[in-house]
Design a protein around this motif. Structure first.
Motif, PDB file in Angstrom:
ATOM      1  N   ALA A  30       0.909  -1.236  -0.073  1.00 26.93           N
ATOM      2  CA  ALA A  30      -0.120  -0.029   0.128  1.00 26.93           C
ATOM      3  C   ALA A  30       0.853   1.295  -0.086  1.00 26.93           C
ATOM      4  O   ALA A  30       0.517   2.223  -0.605  1.00 26.93           O
ATOM      5  CB  ALA A  30      -0.989  -0.007   1.189  1.00 26.93           C
ATOM      6  N   VAL A  31       2.153   1.274   0.403  1.00 33.55           N
ATOM      7  CA  VAL A  31       2.806   2.368   0.714  1.00 33.55           C
ATOM      8  C   VAL A  31       3.406   2.826  -0.816  1.00 33.55           C
ATOM      9  O   VAL A  31       3.294   3.834  -1.500  1.00 33.55           O
ATOM     10  CB  VAL A  31       4.169   2.022   1.393  1.00 33.55           C
ATOM     11  CG1 VAL A  31       5.040   3.407   1.380  1.00 33.55           C
ATOM     12  CG2 VAL A  31       3.678   1.807   2.902  1.00 33.55           C
ATOM     13  N   VAL A  32       3.946   1.537  -1.567  1.00 37.95           N
ATOM     14  CA  VAL A  32       4.260   1.909  -2.712  1.00 37.95           C
ATOM     15  C   VAL A  32       2.798   2.084  -3.928  1.00 37.95           C
ATOM     16  O   VAL A  32       3.093   3.167  -4.588  1.00 37.95           O
ATOM     17  CB  VAL A  32       4.827   0.622  -3.717  1.00 37.95           C
ATOM     18  CG1 VAL A  32       5.527   0.833  -4.996  1.00 37.95           C
ATOM     19  CG2 VAL A  32       6.091   0.145  -2.616  1.00 37.95           C
ATOM     20  N   ALA A  33       1.743   1.530  -3.572  1.00 41.62           N
ATOM     21  CA  ALA A  33       0.628   2.062  -4.420  1.00 41.62           C
ATOM     22  C   ALA A  33       0.341   3.540  -3.893  1.00 41.62           C
ATOM     23  O   ALA A  33       0.018   4.268  -4.893  1.00 41.62           O
ATOM     24  CB  ALA A  33      -0.416   0.992  -3.896  1.00 41.62           C
ATOM     25  N   GLY A  34       0.434   3.944  -2.873  1.00 39.50           N
ATOM     26  CA  GLY A  34       0.256   5.251  -2.502  1.00 39.50           C
ATOM     27  C   GLY A  34       1.127   6.186  -3.222  1.00 39.50           C
ATOM     28  O   GLY A  34       0.892   7.392  -3.557  1.00 39.50           O
ATOM     29  N   TRP A  35       2.688   5.909  -3.261  1.00 39.94           N
ATOM     30  CA  TRP A  35       3.523   6.784  -4.195  1.00 39.94           C
ATOM     31  C   TRP A  35       2.902   6.827  -5.465  1.00 39.94           C
ATOM     32  O   TRP A  35       3.044   7.757  -6.071  1.00 39.94           O
ATOM     33  CB  TRP A  35       4.933   5.928  -4.150  1.00 39.94           C
ATOM     34  CG  TRP A  35       5.585   5.940  -2.854  1.00 39.94           C
ATOM     35  CD1 TRP A  35       5.284   6.298  -1.718  1.00 39.94           C
ATOM     36  CD2 TRP A  35       6.901   4.983  -2.586  1.00 39.94           C
ATOM     37  NE1 TRP A  35       6.390   5.976  -0.718  1.00 39.94           N
ATOM     38  CE2 TRP A  35       7.103   5.194  -1.328  1.00 39.94           C
ATOM     39  CE3 TRP A  35       7.512   4.374  -3.324  1.00 39.94           C
ATOM     40  CZ2 TRP A  35       8.205   4.526  -0.800  1.00 39.94           C
ATOM     41  CZ3 TRP A  35       8.716   3.555  -2.938  1.00 39.94           C
ATOM     42  CH2 TRP A  35       8.928   3.758  -1.597  1.00 39.94           C
ATOM     43  N   CYS A  36       2.419   5.758  -6.014  1.00 36.25           N
ATOM     44  CA  CYS A  36       1.832   5.636  -7.494  1.00 36.25           C
ATOM     45  C   CYS A  36       0.641   6.652  -7.403  1.00 36.25           C
ATOM     46  O   CYS A  36       0.596   7.529  -8.501  1.00 36.25           O
ATOM     47  CB  CYS A  36       1.407   4.545  -7.850  1.00 36.25           C
ATOM     48  SG  CYS A  36       2.681   3.125  -8.012  1.00 36.25           S
ATOM     49  N   MET A  37      -0.150   6.857  -6.287  1.00 31.90           N
ATOM     50  CA  MET A  37      -1.260   7.922  -6.431  1.00 31.90           C
ATOM     51  C   MET A  37      -0.794   9.229  -6.497  1.00 31.90           C
ATOM     52  O   MET A  37      -1.056  10.000  -7.316  1.00 31.90           O
ATOM     53  CB  MET A  37      -2.088   7.833  -5.061  1.00 31.90           C
ATOM     54  CG  MET A  37      -2.729   6.331  -5.064  1.00 31.90           C
ATOM     55  SD  MET A  37      -4.403   6.304  -5.490  1.00 31.90           S
ATOM     56  CE  MET A  37      -5.263   6.532  -3.742  1.00 31.90           C
ATOM     57  N   GLN A  38       0.322   9.573  -5.691  1.00 30.58           N
ATOM     58  CA  GLN A  38       0.961  10.752  -5.492  1.00 30.58           C
ATOM     59  C   GLN A  38       1.371  11.263  -6.998  1.00 30.58           C
ATOM     60  O   GLN A  38       1.304  12.198  -7.417  1.00 30.58           O
ATOM     61  CB  GLN A  38       2.028  10.741  -4.569  1.00 30.58           C
ATOM     62  CG  GLN A  38       3.162  11.690  -4.455  1.00 30.58           C
ATOM     63  CD  GLN A  38       2.232  13.267  -3.864  1.00 30.58           C
ATOM     64  OE1 GLN A  38       1.587  13.174  -3.433  1.00 30.58           O
ATOM     65  NE2 GLN A  38       2.961  14.283  -4.541  1.00 30.58           N
ATOM     66  N   TYR A  39       2.314  10.109  -7.666  1.00 30.57           N
ATOM     67  CA  TYR A  39       2.644  10.312  -9.049  1.00 30.57           C
ATOM     68  C   TYR A  39       1.760  10.614  -9.855  1.00 30.57           C
ATOM     69  O   TYR A  39       2.020  11.406 -10.931  1.00 30.57           O
ATOM     70  CB  TYR A  39       3.691   9.399  -9.339  1.00 30.57           C
ATOM     71  CG  TYR A  39       4.915   9.629  -8.797  1.00 30.57           C
ATOM     72  CD1 TYR A  39       5.224   9.538  -7.503  1.00 30.57           C
ATOM     73  CD2 TYR A  39       6.017   9.761  -9.622  1.00 30.57           C
ATOM     74  CE1 TYR A  39       6.567   9.932  -6.965  1.00 30.57           C
ATOM     75  CE2 TYR A  39       7.403  10.049  -9.209  1.00 30.57           C
ATOM     76  CZ  TYR A  39       7.672  10.013  -7.929  1.00 30.57           C
ATOM     77  OH  TYR A  39       8.982  10.526  -7.470  1.00 30.57           O
ATOM     78  N   LEU A  40       0.460   9.966  -9.973  1.00 31.85           N
ATOM     79  CA  LEU A  40      -0.252  10.096 -10.895  1.00 31.85           C
ATOM     80  C   LEU A  40      -0.967  11.572 -10.654  1.00 31.85           C
ATOM     81  O   LEU A  40      -0.998  12.444 -11.599  1.00 31.85           O
ATOM     82  CB  LEU A  40      -1.417   9.290 -10.427  1.00 31.85           C
ATOM     83  CG  LEU A  40      -2.945   9.499 -11.596  1.00 31.85           C
ATOM     84  CD1 LEU A  40      -2.610   9.122 -12.784  1.00 31.85           C
ATOM     85  CD2 LEU A  40      -4.041   8.657 -10.916  1.00 31.85           C
ATOM     86  N   PHE A  41      -1.144  12.220  -9.426  1.00 26.46           N
ATOM     87  CA  PHE A  41      -1.541  13.616  -9.229  1.00 26.46           C
ATOM     88  C   PHE A  41      -0.312  14.380  -9.610  1.00 26.46           C
ATOM     89  O   PHE A  41      -0.919  15.491 -10.502  1.00 26.46           O
ATOM     90  CB  PHE A  41      -2.118  13.573  -7.808  1.00 26.46           C
ATOM     91  CG  PHE A  41      -3.424  13.198  -7.572  1.00 26.46           C
ATOM     92  CD1 PHE A  41      -4.692  14.134  -7.993  1.00 26.46           C
ATOM     93  CD2 PHE A  41      -3.718  11.853  -6.905  1.00 26.46           C
ATOM     94  CE1 PHE A  41      -5.843  13.185  -7.936  1.00 26.46           C
ATOM     95  CE2 PHE A  41      -4.593  11.272  -6.979  1.00 26.46           C
ATOM     96  CZ  PHE A  41      -6.028  11.863  -7.265  1.00 26.46           C
ATOM     97  N   ALA A  42       0.686  14.063  -9.252  1.00 28.14           N
ATOM     98  CA  ALA A  42       1.932  15.068  -9.533  1.00 28.14           C
ATOM     99  C   ALA A  42       2.114  15.149 -11.339  1.00 28.14           C
ATOM    100  O   ALA A  42       2.288  16.141 -11.779  1.00 28.14           O
ATOM    101  CB  ALA A  42       3.190  14.655  -8.949  1.00 28.14           C
ATOM    102  N   SER A  43       1.782  13.996 -11.878  1.00 26.38           N
ATOM    103  CA  SER A  43       1.978  14.055 -13.240  1.00 26.38           C
ATOM    104  C   SER A  43       0.816  14.794 -14.062  1.00 26.38           C
ATOM    105  O   SER A  43       1.033  15.585 -14.970  1.00 26.38           O
ATOM    106  CB  SER A  43       2.096  12.624 -14.046  1.00 26.38           C
ATOM    107  OG  SER A  43       1.687  11.725 -13.256  1.00 26.38           O
TER     108      SER A  43
END
Ligand code: PFF
Length: 462
Positions: free
Chosen positions: A103-116
């Motif tokens: 979930a931590v890595v999946a959370g990073w992906c969410m952050q990167y989705l919004f950041a992109s």
């Protein structure tokens, strides 16, 4: 007690493939391939999938469908003794640990989705590297994303097997394939992409090192969701008509194709802009944002769209996997703590929603520790690794192979052959041509090779 089940054949395949296809394919597989020299690693990986993965999957399916109960109870039923429940319980604990760090890595992906989407990761290479370091070592933001991801998973799982898991998988899996194909085509059309394709498809055996076997084995188990009781739990919702061998082969096939496509999405683009893809776990968070900005012929908007699609793909893939991990514990707590007649939990009557909450709370606690160990709190380490890295290593390379090993011993040697044959052939209604090969694999090949690889890697076998 009313138990759910999957409504359609395609629902079975999509939900189980949804469990298999995840960050293991798009985050873990590419960085491992990058670190271990490309095609040679992939060959060993495919060998592990065929030799241990498919027989292991069929064995977990047999345990689950035969027991038609949560993992602990299913192992107890097929093993004929309550001690076998321990295998299911350890599997459920393993899946909680995985869900915690995943979930931590999946959370990073969410952050990167919004950041992109909002342009937060635009900048030069040094900026992108610094962005990841600052973000992942923050105490609050990544932890909140991780918790959000678990709660999102919770929302799906609490709605049950058919209305939650199956519905969401049927919707997300086709989206995932479409996104994957679009990005692969865009990446492979880049000038200089051939070098990346060659890296993936032309083996260089001089790159093989001692660790590669355990890493490939661990990756195969992780990627197929094997050894955690996940497949056993999903199989408990299969119907008597589901062909276990065929389903295992189809799911392993889909999973391997997606992993290779993920490679074809990342390496050609990376090589085309001259970036070396051997940087490890941060590959998709540091290397790729650079690649997206530099590639695609300087047409900024294409790089922008591809980056968004890529992180959306990661989030979708992660979600169908976290759902399956969550279901293991949810089914366990629900079925074991509801309306029990005797024992220490006899006063409890936990609903499915209650079971899901117990699972979520445990996983959130693990997730918080994993997230903080990335720098939010200093010295949160185990055996010189961050807690997140330790959880990843300990589950993939020790607990999963161990779970698969014990399952093979149980199914291969303890359970009466007739029970196994009946499950394998759907009570004599389908052909049993591969049965003897399967039985030979679970009796001899899988257990001996798993133990040999573990001993070799730990140095006990030279
Ligand atoms: N197979 C998933 C992936 O490749 O991302 C990870 C996983 C799912 C591991 C479910 C274990 C599990 F029980």
């Amino acid at each position: 007690m009313e138990r759910g089940n999957f409504g359609t054949k395609i629902g079975v395949i999509l939900a189980t493939a949804g469990s298999a296809v995840g960050l293991g394919n798009i985050w873990r597989f590419p960085y491992m391939t990058g670190q271990n020299g490309g095609a040679a690693f992939i060959l060993i990986y495919i060998l592990c999938v065929i030799m241990f993965g498919i027989p292991g999957m069929v064995s977990e399916f047999i345990v689950g469908r035969h027991g038609a109960a949560n993992a602990a109870r299913a192992y107890k039923i097929i093993g004929g003794h309550k001690a076998w429940a321990l295998v299911g319980i350890v599997g459920a604990i393993t899946s909680m640990i995985i869900l915690g760090f995943y979930a931590v890595v999946a959370g990073w992906c969410m952050q990167y989705l919004f950041a992109s989407i909002f342009g937060g990761i635009n900048g030069d290479a040094a900026y992108v590297a610094e962005y990841f370091k600052t973000f992942s070592s923050d105490a609050i933001k990544p932890t909140l994303w991780g918790i959000t991801f678990i709660l999102l998973t919770h929302l799906v799982v609490q709605n049950g097997v058919r209305n939650g898991i199956e519905k969401v998988s049927n919707l997300l899996m086709p989206c995932l394939f479409i996104l994957l194909i679009i990005i692969v085509i865009a990446a492979c059309l880049q000038p200089g992409a051939e070098k990346g394709i060659e890296f993936l498809l032309k083996p260089d055996f001089s790159k093989l090192n001692r660790n590669i076997f355990l890493e490939a084995l661990g990756q195969a188990f992780f990627s197929l969701s094997l050894g955690t009781a996940c497949l056993c739990t999903y199989a408990s919702y299969f119907s008597r008509q589901t062909n276990l061998m065929k389903s295992a082969a189809q799911i392993a096939g889909i999973d391997t194709i997606v992993a290779i496509l993920a490679g074809l999405m990342i390496f050609p683009a990376a090589f085309s802009v001259g970036v070396n893809p051997d940087c490890g776990p941060s590959l998709i968070f540091i290397t790729l944002p650079n690649v997206f900005q530099q590639a695609f012929g300087g047409v900024h908007i294409i790089g922008y769209i591809i980056a968004i699609l890529f992180y959306a793909l990661l989030v979708l893939a992660a979600l169908t996997s976290t759902i399956s991990m969550h279901e293991i514990g949810t089914a366990f707590f629900f079925e074991e703590l509801s309306r029990k007649k005797k024992g220490i939990f006899s006063h409890m009557n936990v609903s499915r929603k209650g079971g899901a909450w117990i699972e979520s709370i445990i996983c959130i606690i693990i997730c918080i520790f994993c997230s903080l160990s990335m720098g939010g709190v200093k010295n949160l380490t185990l055996f010189n690794m961050s807690i997140l890295d330790f959880c990843d290593f300990f589950t993939a390379q020790i607990l999963l192979p161990l779970g698969a090993f014990v399952t093979c011993i149980l199914v291969g040697w303890y359970v009466p052959k007739k029970v196994i044959r009946d499950e394998f052939t759907n009570w004599g209604t389908i052909r049993s041509t591969l049965f003897d090969i399967y039985l030979f694999a679970v009796r001899f090949i899988c257990p001996i090779c798993i133990i040999a690889i573990e001993l070799y890697q730990t140095g006990l076998l030279k």
